[in-house]
Design a protein around this motif. Sequence first.
Motif, short mmCIF file in Angstrom:
data_model
loop_
_atom_site.label_atom_id
_atom_site.label_comp_id
_atom_site.label_asym_id
_atom_site.label_seq_id
_atom_site.Cartn_x
_atom_site.Cartn_y
_atom_site.Cartn_z
N TRP A 46 31.35 45.97 -9.37
CA TRP A 46 31.29 45.55 -7.93
C TRP A 46 32.48 44.64 -7.66
N GLU A 101 35.16 46.84 -7.44
CA GLU A 101 35.04 47.66 -5.99
C GLU A 101 35.60 47.09 -4.95
N LEU A 141 26.18 41.17 -3.85
CA LEU A 141 26.12 42.48 -4.80
C LEU A 141 25.60 42.61 -5.93
C1 HEC Z 1 39.75 49.19 4.78
C2 HEC Z 1 38.78 50.07 4.78
C3 HEC Z 1 37.69 49.77 3.92
C4 HEC Z 1 36.67 48.61 4.08
C5 HEC Z 1 36.84 47.26 4.82
C6 HEC Z 1 35.77 48.84 2.91
N1 HEC Z 1 36.07 50.09 2.31
FE1 HEC Z 1 34.89 50.88 1.05
N2 HEC Z 1 35.87 52.40 0.89
C7 HEC Z 1 36.97 52.85 1.63
C8 HEC Z 1 37.60 54.18 1.40
C9 HEC Z 1 39.04 54.59 2.39
C10 HEC Z 1 36.74 54.64 0.66
C11 HEC Z 1 37.09 56.00 -0.16
C12 HEC Z 1 37.00 56.96 0.60
C13 HEC Z 1 35.35 57.61 0.86
O1 HEC Z 1 34.88 58.09 0.31
O2 HEC Z 1 35.37 57.71 2.20
C14 HEC Z 1 35.86 53.74 0.34
C15 HEC Z 1 34.87 53.95 -0.66
C16 HEC Z 1 33.62 53.02 -1.03
C17 HEC Z 1 32.89 53.24 -2.05
C18 HEC Z 1 32.56 54.55 -2.90
C19 HEC Z 1 33.19 54.59 -4.39
C20 HEC Z 1 34.70 54.50 -4.25
O3 HEC Z 1 35.31 53.67 -4.98
O4 HEC Z 1 35.07 55.23 -3.66
C21 HEC Z 1 32.01 52.17 -2.19
C22 HEC Z 1 30.85 51.82 -2.94
C23 HEC Z 1 32.73 51.20 -1.37
N3 HEC Z 1 33.71 51.78 -0.60
C24 HEC Z 1 32.15 49.90 -1.10
C25 HEC Z 1 32.90 48.91 -0.22
C26 HEC Z 1 32.47 47.56 -0.14
C27 HEC Z 1 31.50 46.98 -1.03
C28 HEC Z 1 33.14 47.20 1.05
C29 HEC Z 1 33.14 45.67 1.22
C30 HEC Z 1 33.40 44.65 0.30
C31 HEC Z 1 33.98 48.09 1.58
N4 HEC Z 1 33.70 49.23 0.64
C32 HEC Z 1 34.98 47.86 2.53
C33 HEC Z 1 37.70 52.10 2.64
C34 HEC Z 1 37.01 50.70 3.02
#
Ligand code: HEC
Length: 136
Positions: free
Chosen positions: A98, A101, A125
């Motif tokens: 996490w 991540e 988390l």
């Molecule tokens: C700036 C944009 C953005 C933010 C804010 C964001 N994410 Fe993501 N996240 C993405 C993108 C782009 C992907 C990969 C593309 C998709 O699968 O849609 C993704 C994918 C993921 C995945 C799928 C696994 C992976 O690694 O691809 C997880 C779990 C995830 N995000 C968790 C989180 C968590 C927890 C937070 C808050 C701490 C967060 N995201 C905030 C953009 C973001």
Amino acid sequence: MKIHKLRITAGIAVAALLIGAALAEQRLGSYTTQNTGKIVQAKPAALAEDSEYEMASLPSFDAELANGAGRAETQIYCGTCHTPRYITMQPPLPAATWEAEIQKMVKAFGAQIPQADAQKIAQYLHEHYTPETRQR
Ligand code: HEC
């Protein structure tokens, strides 16, 4: 002799027409930056200034994040780019995963999360989504 010439002339004329038609057909369907084709679209209907518009309500899915400290921060910061359901649809992940991540979201995808809130999210988390702590 005369009829023979006439036939040849008529034959050439027909051939020219067919080739012309084929080329025209081909041009119609060939789009380049200079020639954008000839598909004419109807002018859209003018909108009345006193019209009222309504938005349909689209289905949205509640992330159903576990209750606890840090839930609000997680919902807000982890839901700006994608649904926070991305968290609940993962299998239970070790705390270190996490952490990684969150770092990935910040470093690779440009998530803007203040350090203090990122820590709260990590804590949240760990408390709800690791193999040891995940309830459902
Ligand atoms: C700036 C944009 C953005 C933010 C804010 C964001 N994410 Fe993501 N996240 C993405 C993108 C782009 C992907 C990969 C593309 C998709 O699968 O849609 C993704 C994918 C993921 C995945 C799928 C696994 C992976 O690694 O691809 C997880 C779990 C995830 N995000 C968790 C989180 C968590 C927890 C937070 C808050 C701490 C967060 N995201 C905030 C953009 C973001």
